[in-house]
Design a protein around this motif. Structure first.
Motif, PDB file in Angstrom:
ATOM      1  N   PRO A  36      -1.262  10.151  -7.656  1.00 39.93           N
ATOM      2  CA  PRO A  36      -1.374  11.344  -8.497  1.00 39.93           C
ATOM      3  C   PRO A  36      -1.708  12.566  -7.653  1.00 39.93           C
ATOM      4  N   MET A  37      -1.447  13.750  -8.188  1.00 37.02           N
ATOM      5  CA  MET A  37      -1.654  14.985  -7.438  1.00 37.02           C
ATOM      6  C   MET A  37      -3.110  15.190  -7.022  1.00 37.02           C
ATOM      7  N   GLU A  38      -4.055  14.631  -7.752  1.00 35.66           N
ATOM      8  CA  GLU A  38      -5.454  14.847  -7.378  1.00 35.66           C
ATOM      9  C   GLU A  38      -5.806  14.190  -6.036  1.00 35.66           C
ATOM     10  N   LEU A  39      -4.946  13.312  -5.531  1.00 34.74           N
ATOM     11  CA  LEU A  39      -5.184  12.709  -4.221  1.00 34.74           C
ATOM     12  C   LEU A  39      -4.475  13.465  -3.097  1.00 34.74           C
ATOM     13  N   SER A  40      -3.670  14.452  -3.447  1.00 34.96           N
ATOM     14  CA  SER A  40      -2.914  15.179  -2.432  1.00 34.96           C
ATOM     15  C   SER A  40      -3.847  15.863  -1.441  1.00 34.96           C
ATOM     16  N   GLY A  41      -3.488  15.752  -0.163  1.00 31.16           N
ATOM     17  CA  GLY A  41      -4.286  16.344   0.905  1.00 31.16           C
ATOM     18  C   GLY A  41      -5.311  15.411   1.496  1.00 31.16           C
ATOM     19  N   HIS A  42      -5.467  14.252   0.906  1.00 32.91           N
ATOM     20  CA  HIS A  42      -6.512  13.324   1.340  1.00 32.91           C
ATOM     21  C   HIS A  42      -5.959  12.158   2.157  1.00 32.91           C
ATOM     22  N   GLN A  43      -6.842  11.558   2.946  1.00 36.10           N
ATOM     23  CA  GLN A  43      -6.610  10.250   3.528  1.00 36.10           C
ATOM     24  C   GLN A  43      -6.953   9.245   2.439  1.00 36.10           C
ATOM     25  N   VAL A  44      -6.027   8.331   2.146  1.00 31.28           N
ATOM     26  CA  VAL A  44      -6.258   7.389   1.054  1.00 31.28           C
ATOM     27  C   VAL A  44      -6.294   5.959   1.576  1.00 31.28           C
ATOM     28  N   VAL A  45      -6.956   5.111   0.821  1.00 34.95           N
ATOM     29  CA  VAL A  45      -7.053   3.688   1.107  1.00 34.95           C
ATOM     30  C   VAL A  45      -6.773   2.940  -0.193  1.00 34.95           C
ATOM     31  N   VAL A  46      -6.630   1.641  -0.077  1.00 37.35           N
ATOM     32  CA  VAL A  46      -6.453   0.801  -1.265  1.00 37.35           C
ATOM     33  C   VAL A  46      -7.707  -0.047  -1.439  1.00 37.35           C
ATOM     34  N   VAL A  47      -8.321   0.074  -2.604  1.00 37.67           N
ATOM     35  CA  VAL A  47      -9.529  -0.691  -2.935  1.00 37.67           C
ATOM     36  C   VAL A  47      -9.235  -1.501  -4.197  1.00 37.67           C
ATOM     37  N   ASP A  48      -9.233  -2.814  -4.058  1.00 44.35           N
ATOM     38  CA  ASP A  48      -8.947  -3.696  -5.198  1.00 44.35           C
ATOM     39  C   ASP A  48      -7.650  -3.321  -5.895  1.00 44.35           C
ATOM     40  N   GLY A  49      -6.632  -3.018  -5.085  1.00 45.96           N
ATOM     41  CA  GLY A  49      -5.320  -2.731  -5.619  1.00 45.96           C
ATOM     42  C   GLY A  49      -5.132  -1.331  -6.179  1.00 45.96           C
ATOM     43  N   VAL A  50      -6.134  -0.452  -5.982  1.00 39.83           N
ATOM     44  CA  VAL A  50      -6.066   0.902  -6.519  1.00 39.83           C
ATOM     45  C   VAL A  50      -6.268   1.905  -5.387  1.00 39.83           C
ATOM     46  N   LEU A  51      -5.501   3.009  -5.416  1.00 43.88           N
ATOM     47  CA  LEU A  51      -5.661   4.051  -4.411  1.00 43.88           C
ATOM     48  C   LEU A  51      -6.979   4.782  -4.594  1.00 43.88           C
ATOM     49  N   ALA A  52      -7.620   5.117  -3.478  1.00 40.17           N
ATOM     50  CA  ALA A  52      -8.870   5.860  -3.509  1.00 40.17           C
ATOM     51  C   ALA A  52      -8.950   6.738  -2.260  1.00 40.17           C
ATOM     52  N   ILE A  53      -9.788   7.761  -2.318  1.00 36.68           N
ATOM     53  CA  ILE A  53     -10.000   8.611  -1.147  1.00 36.68           C
ATOM     54  C   ILE A  53     -10.803   7.840  -0.102  1.00 36.68           C
ATOM     55  N   ASP A  54     -10.364   7.917   1.142  1.00 34.67           N
ATOM     56  CA  ASP A  54     -11.018   7.211   2.241  1.00 34.67           C
ATOM     57  C   ASP A  54     -12.461   7.714   2.389  1.00 34.67           C
ATOM     58  N   PRO A  55     -13.448   6.823   2.399  1.00 32.21           N
ATOM     59  CA  PRO A  55     -14.844   7.229   2.578  1.00 32.21           C
ATOM     60  C   PRO A  55     -15.111   7.982   3.858  1.00 32.21           C
ATOM     61  N   SER A  56     -14.217   7.833   4.880  1.00 30.38           N
ATOM     62  CA  SER A  56     -14.430   8.525   6.147  1.00 30.38           C
ATOM     63  C   SER A  56     -14.286  10.022   6.027  1.00 30.38           C
ATOM     64  N   GLU A  57     -13.722  10.491   4.906  1.00 33.63           N
ATOM     65  CA  GLU A  57     -13.649  11.944   4.704  1.00 33.63           C
ATOM     66  C   GLU A  57     -15.032  12.500   4.443  1.00 33.63           C
ATOM     67  N   ARG A  72       0.815  -1.218   0.000  1.00 24.83           N
ATOM     68  CA  ARG A  72       0.000   0.000   0.000  1.00 24.83           C
ATOM     69  C   ARG A  72       0.851   1.272   0.000  1.00 24.83           C
ATOM     70  N   TYR A  73       1.983   1.247   0.692  1.00 21.13           N
ATOM     71  CA  TYR A  73       2.788   2.469   0.752  1.00 21.13           C
ATOM     72  C   TYR A  73       3.608   2.678  -0.515  1.00 21.13           C
ATOM     73  N   VAL A  74       3.917   1.606  -1.204  1.00 21.44           N
ATOM     74  CA  VAL A  74       4.528   1.744  -2.532  1.00 21.44           C
ATOM     75  C   VAL A  74       3.517   2.401  -3.474  1.00 21.44           C
ATOM     76  N   LEU A  75       2.268   1.967  -3.404  1.00 23.76           N
ATOM     77  CA  LEU A  75       1.216   2.582  -4.222  1.00 23.76           C
ATOM     78  C   LEU A  75       1.048   4.064  -3.858  1.00 23.76           C
ATOM     79  N   ALA A  76       1.098   4.370  -2.562  1.00 22.54           N
ATOM     80  CA  ALA A  76       0.933   5.765  -2.126  1.00 22.54           C
ATOM     81  C   ALA A  76       2.078   6.636  -2.629  1.00 22.54           C
ATOM     82  N   ALA A  77       3.254   6.040  -2.785  1.00 27.13           N
ATOM     83  CA  ALA A  77       4.405   6.787  -3.291  1.00 27.13           C
ATOM     84  C   ALA A  77       4.276   7.090  -4.782  1.00 27.13           C
ATOM     85  N   GLU A  78       3.241   6.557  -5.414  1.00 23.49           N
ATOM     86  CA  GLU A  78       2.973   6.803  -6.828  1.00 23.49           C
ATOM     87  C   GLU A  78       1.651   7.553  -7.008  1.00 23.49           C
TER      88      GLU A  78
END
Length: 256
Positions: A235-256, A227-233
């Motif tokens: 995209p800028m549109e996720l900057s500032g967000h809490q992110v999670v991994v869903v089916d191997g893809v980064l996504a914004i955490d629903p808790s936001e 997950r942290y290797v994915l986070a190191a890649e």
């Protein structure tokens, strides 16, 4: 995008999740810098045996001079800093985890409170402060903060004693959001991400320092995955967000 050949700093990398994640970055071809107050021989040997170049830098993230020296030494060695993983933290007890529970706030010594806040929150702020100039100069970078939790009411009693830890991790999420806005123009992507715990089925992640008899009900360290290797890649549109991994893809955490 790929982390192959990129320079990755991992604070608190001597053991636990930091040590495991160092292995995932090594497997992905990154060049590593491990920072910790504890001996780092074991993790250095592991990542080197995986073929990764590694630098170990004794660092106390609570101390500003240590943090400044860390960034200087890493940049001097590698000539750039691409990723900072702010992992160093003092972790609260796990219910039944074989460790002495933290006291309630009414019984907590000021020195204990200060140590938790300086490690879990101020350490993140200092490391971010001192890595930013290098990332700004090269016009890119990723900062990953281990933030968790959300502001919601809780009636759980098995978490009593973890107020300071939980507060520090929610504060990290807020810090991430604000500093990301400051650095967007410099193409520095800043996200927060928890290590996960098996989709909420478990009450924590066991690492090598948790005795085997206390691991029942906890997710194995391998559940952290890459997950942290994915986070190191990210995209800028996720900057500032809490992110999670869903089916191997980064996504914004629903808790936001």
């Amino acid at each position: 995008m790929s982390v192959e050949g990129k320079v990755v700093i991992i604070t608190g990398g001597a053991s636990g999740i930091g040590r495991f994640v160092a292995g995932t970055f090594a497997a992905a071809g990154a060049r590593l810098a491990i920072a910790d107050v504890a001996p780092m021989d074991a993790v250095a040997e592991e990542v080197a045996s995986a073929g990764a170049e590694v630098l170990t830098v004794p660092t106390d993230v609570r101390i500003e001079d240590d943090v400044e020296s860390l960034m200087e030494e890493v940049h001097e060695r590698y000539g750039r800093i691409d990723v900072l993983l702010n992992n160093a933290a003092i972790v609260t007890h796990f219910p039944g985890g074989g460790k002495t529970p933290w006291p309630r706030i009414r019984d907590m010594e000021e020195e204990f409170i200060d140590n938790v806040v300086r490690t879990n929150l101020i350490g993140v702020i200092l490391c971010t402060k001192y890595v930013i100039p290098y990332m700004e100069a090269q016009g890119s970078g990723h900062i990953i903060n281990i933030g968790q939790g959300a502001l919601k009411a809780s009636t759980r009693t098995d978490n009593i004693g973890s107020a300071m830890y939980s507060m520090s991790k929610v504060a990290v999420r807020s810090f991430t959001n604000h500093v990301a806005a400051e650095e967007a123009e410099h193409n520095i992507c800043i996200v927060s991400m928890g290590p996960g715990s098996g989709g909420g089925r478990y009450r924590g992640i066991w690492t090598e320092d948790i005795e085997e008899q206390y691991r029942s009900g906890m997710a194995p360290i391998e559940s952290v995955g890459d997950r942290y290797v994915l986070a190191a890649e990210a995209p800028m549109e996720l900057s500032g967000h809490q992110v999670v991994v869903v089916d191997g893809v980064l996504a914004i955490d629903p808790s936001e």
